[in-house]
Design an enzyme around this catalytic site. Structure first.
Site, PDB file in Angstrom:
ATOM      1  CE  LYS A  86      -3.292  -2.299   3.077  1.00  0.00           C
ATOM      2  NZ  LYS A  86      -3.861  -2.270   4.444  1.00  0.00           N
ATOM      3  N   GLY A  87       2.149   1.071   0.290  1.00  0.00           N
ATOM      4  CA  GLY A  87       3.004   2.212   0.613  1.00  0.00           C
ATOM      5  C   GLY A  87       3.150   3.279  -0.448  1.00  0.00           C
ATOM      6  CG  ASP A  89       6.853   2.062   0.220  1.00  0.00           C
ATOM      7  OD1 ASP A  89       7.501   1.142  -0.339  1.00  0.00           O
ATOM      8  OD2 ASP A  89       6.136   1.856   1.215  1.00  0.00           O
ATOM      9  CG  ASP A 110      14.816  -2.374   3.856  1.00  0.00           C
ATOM     10  OD1 ASP A 110      15.568  -1.542   4.348  1.00  0.00           O
ATOM     11  OD2 ASP A 110      14.469  -3.408   4.467  1.00  0.00           O
ATOM     12  CE  LYS A 135      14.702   1.744   5.288  1.00  0.00           C
ATOM     13  NZ  LYS A 135      14.149   0.774   6.240  1.00  0.00           N
ATOM     14  CG  ASP A 170       2.689   0.142   6.966  1.00  0.00           C
ATOM     15  OD1 ASP A 170       3.501  -0.024   6.039  1.00  0.00           O
ATOM     16  OD2 ASP A 170       2.251  -0.799   7.650  1.00  0.00           O
TER      17      ASP A 170
HETATM   18  P1  IMP Z   1      12.584  -4.895   0.532  1.00  0.00           P
HETATM   19  O1  IMP Z   1      11.964  -6.056  -0.152  1.00  0.00           O
HETATM   20  O2  IMP Z   1      13.374  -5.308   1.738  1.00  0.00           O
HETATM   21  O3  IMP Z   1      13.400  -3.993  -0.387  1.00  0.00           O
HETATM   22  O4  IMP Z   1      11.451  -4.033   1.168  1.00  0.00           O
HETATM   23  C1  IMP Z   1      10.561  -3.450   0.413  1.00  0.00           C
HETATM   24  C2  IMP Z   1       9.276  -3.186   1.163  1.00  0.00           C
HETATM   25  O5  IMP Z   1       9.390  -3.246   2.578  1.00  0.00           O
HETATM   26  C3  IMP Z   1       8.879  -1.782   0.828  1.00  0.00           C
HETATM   27  O6  IMP Z   1       7.992  -1.803  -0.240  1.00  0.00           O
HETATM   28  C4  IMP Z   1       8.196  -1.311   2.079  1.00  0.00           C
HETATM   29  O7  IMP Z   1       6.814  -1.509   1.947  1.00  0.00           O
HETATM   30  C5  IMP Z   1       8.733  -2.160   3.183  1.00  0.00           C
HETATM   31  N1  IMP Z   1       9.714  -1.375   3.952  1.00  0.00           N
HETATM   32  C6  IMP Z   1      11.046  -1.391   3.850  1.00  0.00           C
HETATM   33  N2  IMP Z   1      11.624  -0.512   4.682  1.00  0.00           N
HETATM   34  C7  IMP Z   1      10.599   0.086   5.327  1.00  0.00           C
HETATM   35  C8  IMP Z   1      10.549   1.126   6.303  1.00  0.00           C
HETATM   36  O8  IMP Z   1      11.554   1.690   6.755  1.00  0.00           O
HETATM   37  N3  IMP Z   1       9.301   1.487   6.726  1.00  0.00           N
HETATM   38  C9  IMP Z   1       8.172   0.888   6.259  1.00  0.00           C
HETATM   39  N4  IMP Z   1       8.177  -0.059   5.328  1.00  0.00           N
HETATM   40  C10 IMP Z   1       9.388  -0.463   4.864  1.00  0.00           C
HETATM   41 MG    MG Z   2       6.319  -1.056  -0.389  1.00  0.00          MG
END
Ligand code: IMP
Ligand code: MG
Length: 175
Positions: A43-44, A100, A103, A131, A159
């Protein structure tokens, strides 16, 4: 009902507006006349998407995909899957993923592969925040808003446990 922690402000409302208008200029330059399909990751991305496209003065389509990777905590489970699919056909389209936070990169790299299998003309990634210190798999971000430190972000659609999406700024929660 007022007992949630107060986030520290990282980017104020006006800084976000300046950043989003820069990104929309970059997208307009590259996608004018190409009828792009912007795919928001729910949803972000919903607030970011809404602001991003409103200065477009050419046809654009919007769709959303829901992906599950996080549980209710602050760490990714590492397992990525689609829990709500696209309604638009991706074949032959100029696709831009709107995300959004990048990470670990697991979600976006999964999604890029998922979309590429559906034979788009192109797939690029537009991310509000990055990040890099957390990356586990490499991801190319074609349009990037902010590089952020290793903090848990909230606000402007982002969120923690479904809370804080309504904040007009991007903040972080203290450990
Ligand atoms: P990844 O797969 O680890 O790159 O994470 C991606 C998803 O994790 C993003 O689409 C966000 O929805 C969620 N996410 C990652 N870091 C944060 C944060 O600091 N706050 C909230 N949601 C996060
Ligand atoms: Mg996301």
């Amino acid at each position: 009902m007022n007992s949630q922690p107060k986030p520290q402000i990282l980017f104020a409302r006006d800084e976000i507006a300046t950043c989003v208008s820069r990104l929309s200029i970059e997208l307009k330059r590259d996608y004018q006349g190409k009828n792009p399909l912007l795919v928001g990751v729910l949803k972000g991305s919903f607030v970011f998407m809404a602001d991003l496209i409103r200065s477009f003065d050419f046809p654009v389509e919007v769709d959303f995909i829901k992906i599950s990777s996080y549980g209710r905590g602050k760490e990714t489970s590492g397992k990525v899957r689609v829990v709500g699919g696209l309604t638009a056909s991706v074949k032959g389209r100029e696709v831009v993923i709107v995300e959004d936070v990048v990470d670990t990169g697991l979600t976006t790299s999964f999604l890029i592969d998922y979309l590429k299998k559906r034979q788009p003309a192109s797939v690029r990634l537009c991310a509000l925040t990055d990040k890099p210190s957390r990356r586990q798999v490499p991801v190319t971000i074609d349009y990037l808003g902010f590089t952020v430190p290793d903090k848990f972000l909230v606000g402007y659609g982002i969120d923690w446990d479904e809370k804080f999406r309504n904040l007009p700024y991007i903040g972080y929660l203290e450990e």
